[in-house]
Scaffold this motif. Structure first.
Motif, PDB file in Angstrom:
ATOM      1  N   TYR A  17      -4.922   4.738   2.561  1.00  0.00           N
ATOM      2  CA  TYR A  17      -5.024   4.944   1.117  1.00  0.00           C
ATOM      3  C   TYR A  17      -4.532   3.698   0.404  1.00  0.00           C
ATOM      4  O   TYR A  17      -3.855   2.849   1.010  1.00  0.00           O
ATOM      5  CB  TYR A  17      -4.266   6.190   0.657  1.00  0.00           C
ATOM      6  CG  TYR A  17      -2.759   6.114   0.668  1.00  0.00           C
ATOM      7  CD1 TYR A  17      -2.033   6.020  -0.521  1.00  0.00           C
ATOM      8  CD2 TYR A  17      -2.036   6.184   1.857  1.00  0.00           C
ATOM      9  CE1 TYR A  17      -0.651   5.986  -0.522  1.00  0.00           C
ATOM     10  CE2 TYR A  17      -0.653   6.159   1.867  1.00  0.00           C
ATOM     11  CZ  TYR A  17       0.040   6.054   0.666  1.00  0.00           C
ATOM     12  OH  TYR A  17       1.419   6.024   0.673  1.00  0.00           O
ATOM     13  N   ARG A  19      -2.212   1.771  -1.952  1.00  0.00           N
ATOM     14  CA  ARG A  19      -0.871   1.843  -2.503  1.00  0.00           C
ATOM     15  C   ARG A  19      -0.516   0.468  -3.046  1.00  0.00           C
ATOM     16  O   ARG A  19      -0.461  -0.510  -2.299  1.00  0.00           O
ATOM     17  CB  ARG A  19       0.134   2.265  -1.429  1.00  0.00           C
ATOM     18  CG  ARG A  19       1.547   2.471  -1.955  1.00  0.00           C
ATOM     19  CD  ARG A  19       2.466   2.890  -0.826  1.00  0.00           C
ATOM     20  NE  ARG A  19       3.769   3.271  -1.323  1.00  0.00           N
ATOM     21  CZ  ARG A  19       4.792   3.609  -0.540  1.00  0.00           C
ATOM     22  NH1 ARG A  19       4.639   3.612   0.781  1.00  0.00           N
ATOM     23  NH2 ARG A  19       5.950   3.944  -1.052  1.00  0.00           N
ATOM     24  N   HIS A  26      -2.244   6.005   6.125  1.00  0.00           N
ATOM     25  CA  HIS A  26      -1.900   7.187   5.339  1.00  0.00           C
ATOM     26  C   HIS A  26      -0.678   7.883   5.939  1.00  0.00           C
ATOM     27  O   HIS A  26      -0.613   8.130   7.146  1.00  0.00           O
ATOM     28  CB  HIS A  26      -3.083   8.152   5.283  1.00  0.00           C
ATOM     29  CG  HIS A  26      -3.109   8.975   4.031  1.00  0.00           C
ATOM     30  ND1 HIS A  26      -2.191   9.959   3.783  1.00  0.00           N
ATOM     31  CD2 HIS A  26      -3.929   8.939   2.955  1.00  0.00           C
ATOM     32  CE1 HIS A  26      -2.453  10.507   2.607  1.00  0.00           C
ATOM     33  NE2 HIS A  26      -3.500   9.901   2.080  1.00  0.00           N
ATOM     34  N   SER A 116      -4.551   8.373  -3.553  1.00  0.00           N
ATOM     35  CA  SER A 116      -3.871   8.692  -2.296  1.00  0.00           C
ATOM     36  C   SER A 116      -4.363   9.986  -1.664  1.00  0.00           C
ATOM     37  O   SER A 116      -3.855  10.379  -0.619  1.00  0.00           O
ATOM     38  CB  SER A 116      -2.365   8.818  -2.543  1.00  0.00           C
ATOM     39  OG  SER A 116      -2.050  10.032  -3.209  1.00  0.00           O
TER      40      SER A 116
END
Length: 343
Positions: A17, A19, A26, A116
Motif C-alpha cells: 500500500y 504510505r 502491507h 491503505s
C-alpha cells in the motif's frame, strides 16, 4: 475462553500500500490471522469456526448503498481500467461535495478514505466472514458471559459509508448493535487499539444507548489525524457519551492501564450493562507502528481490568501487526480476562 474465527479471513490478502508516497509491504497480512489463531489454540482456548449471519447485522450500522459498493467494486473494476490488480481511489469526496455518483470511479472515492485499504477479488468474502466471527462471538457472550472474535479484516476505522485504515465493515459496531438489540440495555465500547476508533465514534456519536471510549496514541501527528481528540464528546442525545483518551507517544503500562480504569468508570457511570472491547494489540512495545510501549504483562493487566466487571463482554480483534510477541500478547490479555472472571 470461547474463540470464534473463520478460515475465509485469509482471503483478503493485500501485498502493498502507499504510505507517505511510497509503496511498502502491507501490514494487514493474512499471517496475522495464523499467528493469533495459533496463539489461541496453544493457549488452551475453545476454538471454533463462526456460523453464518447474513447481511442484516451489517445494515444496522452501514448503509445499503455502501454494502452494495463493497460487493460490486471488484466486479466493476474494468469500468475504471481493464486489468486492475486492486481497486483504490484516484479522487476523494470532500464534505462540500454532496452528490452521490453512479460511476464506479466516483463511488470508490466516495466510499474509500485512503490508499491503505485496497479491494481485491476475495475481499468482500473475507469481510463477510469477519462480520460472522463478530456476530458469533457476540451471540455466545450474551448467553455465556464472554467470548473472543478473531476478526480479520479489522473494522474500527470503517464508518457508516466509508472504508479506511485497513477496515471495511465495523465489526465492533456490529457486535455492539447486536448486544443492544438482544439485551435491550446500554452497551459500552472500549477501544484499546493504538489508533483512535474513528469509524466507531462516528457511527454512535449522536446516540446515548451505546457509550464509546477510545484509548489511543495522540492523533495530532498519527493516524487518523482528524479525530480522536479529548474535546469530541458526542452531539445531540449522544453528548457526554463519547470519551477519547489520547496518550503521549511512548506511553507504557502505567498510563495505558490507568486509561482503562478511566474508561471502565466512564462506562459504569453511564449505566452500561454489556461491553464490546475493540481489541487492538498494536499498542505493543514491539508493534511496527511504534507509537506506544505496552508490554506483554501490560496486556495481561489490561485483560484483568476488562474482565473485572460482570457485564456480558465480547472481545473483537482489531489491529496488532506481525512481531515476535504478537501471539504472546493475545494469550496474555485473554488469560488476564479469564483470571478476573474466575476470581
Amino acid at each position: 475462553m470461547k474463540v470464534f474465527h473463520s478460515p475465509s479471513s485469509i482471503l483478503h490478502a493485500p501485498t502493498t500500500y502507499l504510505r507517505r508516497g511510497k509503496a511498502i509491504p502491507h501490514l494487514e497480512q493474512p499471517g496475522r490471522y495464523n499467528v493469533l489463531l495459533n496463539a489461541a489454540q496453544s493457549g488452551g482456548h475453545d476454538v471454533c469456526v463462526a456460523g453464518t449471519h447474513g447481511i442484516a447485522p451489517i445494515l444496522r450500522v452501514h448503509s445499503e448503498r455502501y454494502l452494495t459498493f463493497l460487493e460490486q467494486a471488484w466486479k466493476r473494476r474494468a469500468e475504471i481500467e481493464p486489468g486492475l490488480e486492486h481497486v483504490l481511489p484516484s479522487h476523494f469526496a470532500r464534505p462540500q461535495m454532496s452528490h452521490y455518483p453512479t460511476g464506479i470511479i466516483g463511488q470508490v472515492g466516495f466510499h474509500m478514505a485512503d490508499l491503505s485499504t485496497p479491494i481485491h477479488e476475495h475481499t468482500y468474502a473475507a469481510v463477510q466472514a469477519s462480520v460472522d466471527v463478530a456476530m458469533s462471538a457476540a451471540s455466545f457472550a450474551i448467553d455465556n458471559g464472554f467470548a473472543y472474535g478473531l476478526c480479520r479484516p479489522p473494522g474500527h476505522h470503517a464508518s457508516t459509508e466509508s472504508a479506511g485504515g485497513f477496515c471495511f465493515v465495523n465489526n465492533t459496531a456490529v457486535a455492539a448493535a447486536h448486544l443492544k438489540l438482544a439485551l435491550g440495555c446500554k452497551v459500552g465500547i472500549i477501544d484499546i487499539d493504538v489508533h483512535h476508533g474513528n469509524g466507531t465514534q462516528s457511527i454512535f456519536f449522536d446516540r446515548d444507548d451505546v457509550v464509546t471510549v477510545s484509548i489511543h496514541a495522540d492523533p495530532s501527528a498519527f493516524m487518523p489525524y482528524y479525530a480522536g481528540y479529548s474535546d469530541e464528546i458526542g452531539t445531540g442525545t449522544g453528548k457526554g457519551y463519547n470519551l477519547n483518551l489520547p496518550l503521549v507517544h511512548g506511553s507504557g503500562d502505567p498510563v495505558y492501564l490507568q486509561a482503562i480504569d478511566d474508561a471502565l468508570e466512564f462506562c459504569a457511570n453511564r449505566g452500561v450493562e454489556a461491553l464490546v472491547v475493540a481489541l487492538g494489540l498494536d499498542a505493543s512495545e514491539m508493534d511496527p507502528n511504534g507509537a506506544l510501549a505496552v508490554t506483554t504483562e501490560g496486556f495481561r493487566g489490561a485483560g484483568r481490568k476488562l474482565g473485572s466487571t460482570r457485564w456480558p463482554t465480547v472481545l473483537i480483534q482489531e489491529g496488532g501487526y506481525l512481531s515476535a510477541i504478537l501471539g504472546e500478547n493475545l494469550k496474555a490479555i485473554l488469560d488476564g480476562f479469564e483470571s478476573a472472571r474466575a476470581a
